[in-house]
Design a protein around this motif. Sequence first.
Motif, mmCIF file in Angstrom:
data_model
loop_
_atom_site.group_PDB
_atom_site.id
_atom_site.type_symbol
_atom_site.label_atom_id
_atom_site.label_comp_id
_atom_site.label_asym_id
_atom_site.label_seq_id
_atom_site.Cartn_x
_atom_site.Cartn_y
_atom_site.Cartn_z
ATOM 1 N N GLY A 172 27.827 41.233 28.728
ATOM 2 C CA GLY A 172 27.770 41.134 30.162
ATOM 3 C C GLY A 172 28.078 39.671 30.715
ATOM 4 O O GLY A 172 28.724 39.573 31.689
ATOM 5 N N GLY A 189 25.288 42.762 36.052
ATOM 6 C CA GLY A 189 26.555 43.619 36.050
ATOM 7 C C GLY A 189 26.252 44.735 34.831
ATOM 8 O O GLY A 189 27.190 45.448 34.471
ATOM 9 N N VAL A 190 24.891 44.555 34.303
ATOM 10 C CA VAL A 190 24.452 45.543 33.279
ATOM 11 C C VAL A 190 23.646 46.533 33.788
ATOM 12 O O VAL A 190 22.692 46.292 34.303
ATOM 13 N N ARG A 193 38.181 41.908 27.428
ATOM 14 C CA ARG A 193 38.564 41.293 28.598
ATOM 15 C C ARG A 193 39.608 42.034 29.407
ATOM 16 O O ARG A 193 39.717 42.276 30.596
ATOM 17 N N LEU A 244 30.408 37.903 29.185
ATOM 18 C CA LEU A 244 31.521 37.326 28.871
ATOM 19 C C LEU A 244 32.910 37.990 29.786
ATOM 20 O O LEU A 244 33.869 37.695 29.568
ATOM 21 N N VAL A 245 32.602 38.961 30.267
ATOM 22 C CA VAL A 245 33.679 40.023 30.958
ATOM 23 C C VAL A 245 33.456 40.212 32.465
ATOM 24 O O VAL A 245 32.343 39.781 32.950
ATOM 25 N N ASP A 246 34.526 40.687 32.971
ATOM 26 C CA ASP A 246 34.279 40.858 34.369
ATOM 27 C C ASP A 246 34.321 42.055 34.904
ATOM 28 O O ASP A 246 34.616 42.657 36.228
ATOM 29 N N CYS A 247 33.637 43.242 34.079
ATOM 30 C CA CYS A 247 33.749 44.656 34.561
ATOM 31 C C CYS A 247 32.241 44.838 34.319
ATOM 32 O O CYS A 247 31.651 44.185 33.855
ATOM 33 N N ALA A 248 31.908 46.131 34.610
ATOM 34 C CA ALA A 248 30.622 46.706 34.421
ATOM 35 C C ALA A 248 30.327 47.201 33.069
ATOM 36 O O ALA A 248 31.265 47.423 32.236
ATOM 37 N N ALA A 283 39.116 45.679 29.427
ATOM 38 C CA ALA A 283 38.551 46.999 29.701
ATOM 39 C C ALA A 283 38.163 47.044 31.054
ATOM 40 O O ALA A 283 37.857 46.146 31.744
ATOM 41 N N ASN A 284 38.211 48.329 31.588
ATOM 42 C CA ASN A 284 37.663 48.646 32.934
ATOM 43 C C ASN A 284 36.207 48.649 33.119
ATOM 44 O O ASN A 284 35.600 48.374 34.208
#
Lengths: 246, 246, 246, 246, 246, 246, 246, 246
Positions: A184, A220-221, A164, A186-190, A166-167
Motif C-alpha cells: 500500500g 488506500g487498503v 506500479r 509503494l503504489v498509487d492504486c487501491a 496496476a489499476n
Amino acid sequence: MLEKVSSGRITVEQASQKLQHLPYEDLGFARVDHHRQVRRGFPEVIYCPGKTTEQIISIFAALAEKGGNILATRAQEHTFEALAESKKVPNAKYDALARTITLKQSPIEPSGTVIPILTAGTADLPVAAEAKVTAEIMGQRSEIICDVGVAGLHRLLGQLKKLRKANVIIVVAGMEGALASVVGGLVDCAVIAVPTSIGYGANLGGISALLSMLNSCASGVSVVNIDNGFSAAVSATLINRKIEAK
Amino acid sequence: MLEKVSSGRITVEQASQKLQHLPYEDLGFARVDHHRQVRRGFPEVIYCPGKTTEQIISIFAALAEKGGNILATRAQEHTFEALAESKKVPNAKYDALARTITLKQSPIEPSGTVIPILTAGTADLPVAAEAKVTAEIMGQRSEIICDVGVAGLHRLLGQLKKLRKANVIIVVAGMEGALASVVGGLVDCAVIAVPTSIGYGANLGGISALLSMLNSCASGVSVVNIDNGFSAAVSATLINRKIEAK
Amino acid sequence: MLEKVSSGRITVEQASQKLQHLPYEDLGFARVDHHRQVRRGFPEVIYCPGKTTEQIISIFAALAEKGGNILATRAQEHTFEALAESKKVPNAKYDALARTITLKQSPIEPSGTVIPILTAGTADLPVAAEAKVTAEIMGQRSEIICDVGVAGLHRLLGQLKKLRKANVIIVVAGMEGALASVVGGLVDCAVIAVPTSIGYGANLGGISALLSMLNSCASGVSVVNIDNGFSAAVSATLINRKIEAK
Amino acid sequence: MLEKVSSGRITVEQASQKLQHLPYEDLGFARVDHHRQVRRGFPEVIYCPGKTTEQIISIFAALAEKGGNILATRAQEHTFEALAESKKVPNAKYDALARTITLKQSPIEPSGTVIPILTAGTADLPVAAEAKVTAEIMGQRSEIICDVGVAGLHRLLGQLKKLRKANVIIVVAGMEGALASVVGGLVDCAVIAVPTSIGYGANLGGISALLSMLNSCASGVSVVNIDNGFSAAVSATLINRKIEAK
Amino acid sequence: MLEKVSSGRITVEQASQKLQHLPYEDLGFARVDHHRQVRRGFPEVIYCPGKTTEQIISIFAALAEKGGNILATRAQEHTFEALAESKKVPNAKYDALARTITLKQSPIEPSGTVIPILTAGTADLPVAAEAKVTAEIMGQRSEIICDVGVAGLHRLLGQLKKLRKANVIIVVAGMEGALASVVGGLVDCAVIAVPTSIGYGANLGGISALLSMLNSCASGVSVVNIDNGFSAAVSATLINRKIEAK
Amino acid sequence: MLEKVSSGRITVEQASQKLQHLPYEDLGFARVDHHRQVRRGFPEVIYCPGKTTEQIISIFAALAEKGGNILATRAQEHTFEALAESKKVPNAKYDALARTITLKQSPIEPSGTVIPILTAGTADLPVAAEAKVTAEIMGQRSEIICDVGVAGLHRLLGQLKKLRKANVIIVVAGMEGALASVVGGLVDCAVIAVPTSIGYGANLGGISALLSMLNSCASGVSVVNIDNGFSAAVSATLINRKIEAK
Amino acid sequence: MLEKVSSGRITVEQASQKLQHLPYEDLGFARVDHHRQVRRGFPEVIYCPGKTTEQIISIFAALAEKGGNILATRAQEHTFEALAESKKVPNAKYDALARTITLKQSPIEPSGTVIPILTAGTADLPVAAEAKVTAEIMGQRSEIICDVGVAGLHRLLGQLKKLRKANVIIVVAGMEGALASVVGGLVDCAVIAVPTSIGYGANLGGISALLSMLNSCASGVSVVNIDNGFSAAVSATLINRKIEAK
Amino acid sequence: MLEKVSSGRITVEQASQKLQHLPYEDLGFARVDHHRQVRRGFPEVIYCPGKTTEQIISIFAALAEKGGNILATRAQEHTFEALAESKKVPNAKYDALARTITLKQSPIEPSGTVIPILTAGTADLPVAAEAKVTAEIMGQRSEIICDVGVAGLHRLLGQLKKLRKANVIIVVAGMEGALASVVGGLVDCAVIAVPTSIGYGANLGGISALLSMLNSCASGVSVVNIDNGFSAAVSATLINRKIEAK
C-alpha cells in the motif's frame, strides 16, 4: 407534498420500478437470481458449505440451463464427482487448489489489463487461486505473484514495476499480514487485502492478519473477509471494469 | 544466474532504483515524507491522536512550507486553536464535525464525477464528514446522502438512480451495518464500507458493524477500519482517479 | 414465465407497490420517516447518542409538527434543557431515570393488559424504566417488579401468580442474568430478556449476562441488546398488540 | 407484618403451593419433568449432544410411556438407528435435515395461523427445519420461505404480503444477518431472529450474525442462540398461542 | 407414584416449606432480604454501583432498623458523605482504601483462626482491603500479607510457616496472577484466588490474571470475579466457619 | 538488620529448609513429585492430554512402584488398553464416563461426610464423574445429584434438605450456568462451581457458563476451569478434610 | 537415593542456599526487594498505577536511602510534584514524555554499544521514551530513531547500516505493527517488539499490533506487553550486557 | 538539500545498494531466499502447514541443491515419507516428537555454551523439541529441562545453578504459564517465553499462557507465538551468537 419526496432526484416510485422486473426462480430450497448478471455484472455464485450435494447439483443445473457461466466456490472434490456423475453439466471443471467448480458456456471477453494477485507465502496460494478463478469467469485477467512476503523484502522489490502499472492490486497474506501495508505504501492504486488463516497459534484463524490489514498504516487498503479470495476478486474486477469502460 | 533473477520482469536493481531518490525530512520526532504526493498521489496526512500539540504544529508547518495541501485528521478543537495562535499557517481551516484541519494552498482540480457517501443514520455523520473532507483535498468531489438505513428501506430506494450511476460508493454505518450488504446487492460498482462505533451495548465499539460488513452476503464490498472515514475516502479516490484517467 | 415469479403468492410488482407511497422528510442530516407509525405501529424514535443537540432538536421539532407522539432515548439532561429553552416543543417531558424525552400530543389508548418488567436488582432500574416509558408511549401498560434476583428465590416466587397471568414478560438482569432462565422455566408465555452492564470485572460490560440469556436452558427466551430496554419494550408491545387485537 | 409480605398480590405461601405438586421421575442420570406439558405447554425436549446413546434411549422411552409427544434435537443418525433397533418406540421418526427424532402419539391440534420461517440462504435450511419440526410438534403450523437474503432484495419483496399478515416471524440468517433488520423494518409484528454459523472466516462460528441481529437498527427484533432453531420456534409458538387463544 | 418422588430423601412439599416463611421488605425499588442472615449467615450486602445515592441511603436505613450489621461495597466517598449528612445511621464508617461503608451495631464474635490474604503487589491492596472488611463484618479475622509476588520468591518463602497453618488462603494478584499457582503448590488447604485489573496493556482489565488462575497448574485453587475481594472473603469465611464449627 | 527480616514470623532461612528435603524422581521427560502426598495431601496426578502413551505408562509405573494410589485424568480408552497390555500395573481400572484410570493399592479411609455434586443436565455427567472419581481416590465420599437445572425448579427444591446439610457443594452446569447462583442463594456453605462446555452456538465452549458463574449474584461461589471436575473435587476435598479434622 | 536427586547437577539443598540470604524490607504495604540489584542487575522498579501517592513516596524514599539509582514508571505529573514537595528525594527528576521519575545517585557506567529504538510513528514516542529512560538507568546507551513506519519504506532503508551493526533492536509500533517483521527480515540480531495502543477503531487498544508482532513472518522477533517500553528495555539491556561482558 | 537526507548516517542510496544484490529463486509457487543464510545467519525454513506435499518436496530439493542445511517445521509423518520415497534428499531425517525434517550436509560448528530449554510439564515437550532441533541446525547447543512447573517449586530450585550460568533461557509452558515469571525473577539474563496450547477449557488454545507471559511481573521476559518453539530458538540463538562472537 410529503408523499412524493423527490426534489432534484429520482422519485421513490421510479426507484421501485427498478426492482419490480427482477426475475428469480424458486427451487424450493433456493431462489436462483437470474437477474444478477444484468444488475451486478456477474451471475449468482454458489457458495457450497452448508448445502447438500443434491442442492448444489440442482442449483448448478438450474443456472446452467439459462446458458450463462457458473462458479461454485469452496466445493469439495466429492461434490464435483457427484456433479460429474449426474451428467447434468458435462463441461463443468474442478480446480483442486482453488476448490472451485466452473462452467464456461457463454463467451467471456478478456479484460485489457491484468490484476496482480500477490501472496506473502506459498501457503496462501489456495486463496489466491480462488481469486484468480473468480476473476477469470468474470473476464478479468490476473497474475499470481507468489511468496513475496516482507521477511525477504528484495523479493517484493523485484516486482515493483509491475505493481506500479496496476489499476488495482490484490494482496493475500496470513500471519501478520504486513505485506498489505508495505505494498500500500509503494503504489498509487487501491489495494484489496485478503487475510488468510495461515499461521502459528495466536493468528486466531486469520484474525491477526485481518486486524493488521484493517489497521494498515498505509491508506488506500480495504479488506475482505478471512480467506475470501472470491470477494476480493469481485471487488477488484468491478473496479477494473469501470476503469476499462472509460 | 541466481544473483540477478529477472526473466520477463524488472531486475531487483531496477526496483531498488525506484526507492533511492525518495526524499524525506527529519524533524527528530517525525520523518516527513515529502515524496508521498508523487508516489501515491496525496500528501502525508497528519493523524493527530498520540501526538503533542507542539509536534502537530511543527509537522504541519514543515509540510506547509513545501507549498502543498495538508490534512490533519482526528484533530481536537484546542489543537487547531493552538495552531491558529502560532500564526505559522494562517490559512488553515477547522471542520468541527469532521475533526479535521486543512490547508489548501496549491490548486486542486476537482474530479469529473461525484462519489456518494451514504450513512445509515445521523449519528454516522462525523465519519462521513471525515471522508468528504479527505476526498475534497485530493480533488475528489463527493456527496453525503444521510440517514438511509435499512429500517426504512424506501429512503434508500429513493437514491437508487444516483447509486446506479456511481463509479464507487462509500457506505458508513454503525449498529448492524446492514446497509453495506443491501447497497452492495443493488449496484455494479465496488462498495467501500466503513463500520462506525455507533450503537447500544453489544456493538462493541463498532466490532459488530465491522464483522457484518466483512461477512456481507453481497460480494464487491470491502471494508476499512472502524470510524475510518479517511481511509475509505483514499481508497475510493484512488479508484475513481484511475477511472477518470482513462 | 421467469419475469413474473408468483404462483400462489403476491407478484414482485405488487410487493413493490407497497414501498412506493412511503413518505419521508429530508432534513439534510436526517430523513424523518413519517410513515413508520402506519407501517410498524409506532413513530420513528430518536436515538440520541452521536447526534448533536442541534440535530436532536431539529428532528424532534420536525416530528412534533406532524402531531404524533415522540420518544427520544438515551437523552442527556442538558439535551432536554436545550430543547426546553428552544421553546419548540413546550410540552416535552424528561425522565431522568429512563433518560428519555417524550412528547404526548395525540391520544394514546391504553392496552387492556399489563406487561410485567422484572429486574434482578435495583441497579437494573434505569433499563427497566426505559422499557416502561417506551411501552407507555406505544399505549402499552406495564409494571416494574424490582429486585427479584435469584439469590433470594422467595422474592421471585411471591410474584408467581402475576407472572403466570402475563401475555409476555420482560426480564432485565445484569451479572449472571440467571433470572431469565428461572422465569422462563416457570411460565407459558414468551420472555424477552434484557442483559444489563451491571456487575464486577468479568461481566465485560454486559457480555456475561448476554451470553447467559442466549444460552438459557429454559426455552422461550429471546434476547435484545445489552441495556436496550427500548427494544425489549417494542418487541413485547408488538406481541401484546397482536394478542389484544384478536 | 414482615413475615407475610403480600399487599395486593399472592403471598409467598401461595406461590410455594404452585411448586409443590410438580412431578418428575428420577432415572438416576436424568430427572424427567413430566409436568412441563402442563406448566409450559410443551413436553421436556431431549437435547442430544453430550448424552450417550443409551441415555437418550432411556429418556425417550420414559417420556414415551406417559403417552405424550416427544422431540429430540441435534440427534445424529446413528442415535436414531440405535433407538429403532431397541424397538422401544417403534413409531419414532428421524428428520435428517433437521436432525430431530419425533414421536407423535397423542393428537396435535394444528394452529389456525401459519408462522413464516425465512432463511437468507439455502445453507440456513437445517436450522429452519429444526424450527419447523419443533413448531409442528407443538401444533404450530409454519412455512419455510427459503433464500430471500438481502443481496437480491426483490426476492424478499415478493414475500411482503405474506409477511405483513403474520403474527410473528422467524428469520434465520448467517453471514452478516442483515435479513433480520430489513424484515424488522417492514412489518408490524415481532421478529425472532436466529443467527447461523454459516459463512467465511470472520463470521466466527455465527458470532457475526448474532451481533448483527442484536444490534438491529429496526426495533422489534429479539434474538436466540446461534443455530438454535428450536428455541426460536418455542418463542414464536408461545406468542402465537396467546394470540390465537384470545 | 409419580406425584411424590422422594424415596430416600426429602419430599418436594417438605422442600417447599423451607421457602415459604422467608421474609423480605419491599421498598419499591428494592426487596430487602431480611432473612439472609439466617439462611446464609451474613446480611444482604449493598452493592453500590448503578444505584442512586438516595436508593443506597434508603436501603441502608431499612437494613439498619432491623439492628443487624451492614456492609456496602464499592461505595464512593460522596455517597458516604450523603449518608452521614442524612443522620440516619450516625455510626456508619467509611474505609477509603476498601471503598466500603460499614455499620456495626450488633455484637460480632471473632473467629478463632486467621485467614491470610496475600497480595502480589502494593497495587492489589484495595481489593485485599475489601476482602478484609467483608471478613471482619462476618466475624472472620484476617491478615493482609502484602507484596509477595513471584518476581522475588524469597519474600513469599518467608511467609511459608504462616501459610502452612492456614485453614484457607485468599490470594489477590493482577498482571499474570502466578502467585495463586505458586501458593497452591505449597499448601494443603483450599486457595481462593482473586484476579485484579492491575497491569500493562494486554492484562485486559484483569482477564489475563483471571485466565491464569483458572488454568492454575496447582489444583485446589478456585477463582472469583475480577477485583471481587468481597466474594472471596465470603467464600473463605463460609469455609472457615464450617471448620471452626466442628 | 536487613539481611534477616523476621520480626514475629519465620525467617527466610527457616522457610527455605521447608523446601530442601522435597524428593522427586527424574524420568527424563518428567519429574515425578513423590513428596506431593505429604505436602498437599494427594499424589501427583497424571493429566494425559499432550503426553504420549509411552510417557503415561512410564509415569504411572514410576508412581505405582512407590505403593501409593494413582489417578490419571482425561485418559482415552486406548491409553488404558496399552497400560493393561503392558502388565505393569495389573490392578488399574478405567472409568469410561469419567475418562480416568485409577490404581488403589494403599488403604483409603473414607470421609465421614458426603459432598453433593449437582449437575444441571445429563450431559454434564462426565464432568461430575471426573469429580467423583477424584474425590474418591482422596478418600472423600460424594454423591452425584443429576439433572436438577433451573428450568424445572421443583427438581432442585426436592434436594434442599440434603444441600442444607452439606459442608461444601460442587455444582456442574453448562449452558447459562444459572444453577450455581440459585444453589448459592439457598445454602450457608461454599459452592465450587464447574462450568461445562455443553450448549448451543454462543456458549463458546463453556465461556458462557464460566462468565455466569464468575458473575454469580449469590456470593460464596468460586469457580474452576471449564469441564475441570478434577480441580473442583480437589478444592472441595481439601475444604472438607479441614472440617472433618477439627 | 530419592531424597537427594542431583546426579550431574546442583543438589536441591544447594539451590535453596541461593534463596535464603536474600534481603527485603517490609513497609507494611510493600516488601522492598533490596537484593534485586545483585540478583538481576537492576533495582526494584516502582510501577505507579494502582498505588497511592503516599505509597509511592514511601517506597521511593526507602529505596533512595540505600544509595542506589531508582526508576518509577507510569508516574503522573502530580505524583512527582508531591514527591518534590516532600523533599525526601530532592534530586529526583521527572520526564513528562516517558512518564518516569528517576533518581541517579550512584555512578552508572555507560555501555559500550548503543541500542536502536525504532518507532513506526511519532505517536509511539512516549513508549520509546520509557524504554530509553529505563535503559539509561541500567547504564545502557540507546538512540531513538523515530517515524520509520513501513508506509514510506525509504525512511527505514536509510537506517539500514545502523541496524545491521546493532547487537539487539527495539521496535515500537502501533496500528498494524508491520515494522517489526520488516526489520526482523533485514538484520541478524534479535528484535524486541513493543506493540502500542495507537490507532483507529479495530486496533483494540493495541491488540492488533500485538497479534501482528506475535505472528511475525520474520523469525527472531519476540514481544513484550502493549505499551511496555520498560520491559523491552530490560530485555534488551540484559542481552547487551551479556554481549559486552564477553 | 532535501533529496539526499543523510547527515551523520548512511544515505538512502547506500541503503538501497544493500538490497539490490540479494538472490532468490522463483519456483512459481515459491521464491526461495538463498541469501537468508548470509543476511540473517540461518537458511530459509520451510513452514509446512498449508503447503502441499509436492510443494514441500520441491522447495526442500531446491534448497538442498545449494548445499546448505535445511529445516522443515510442523511436518507430518506422511510428508516425510513422501520426501523419502522421492529419493531427492536421501539424508533427510524426521523427528516425530518435534515434527521436523532436517538435512545436515554442510558442517555445523557447535556453540560454546548451552541454552537451557525449560518446560513446565511433560505435555510441553513437543514444543521444546522443536526449539531444540531448530537451535541445533543453527549450531546452537541446548538442553531440555523437563517438567519443572511451579506446582512443585523444589523441582525448579534444583536447577538454579544451571539457570544462573545461562546466557539466555527458553521457558515453555502451557496452562497459566507462571514458570516464565518465576524463572524471570531468579536470573540475570533474558528469558524467551513460549506459551503452549496445553490445558483445560479456558486456556483458550494457549491464549491464557500467552497473556500470562506478556503480563509477567518479572521484567526481562519476552514472548513468541503460541507453540512456536522454532521462533524462540531463533531468537535465543541470535542472542547467544552475538554473545559468543565477542
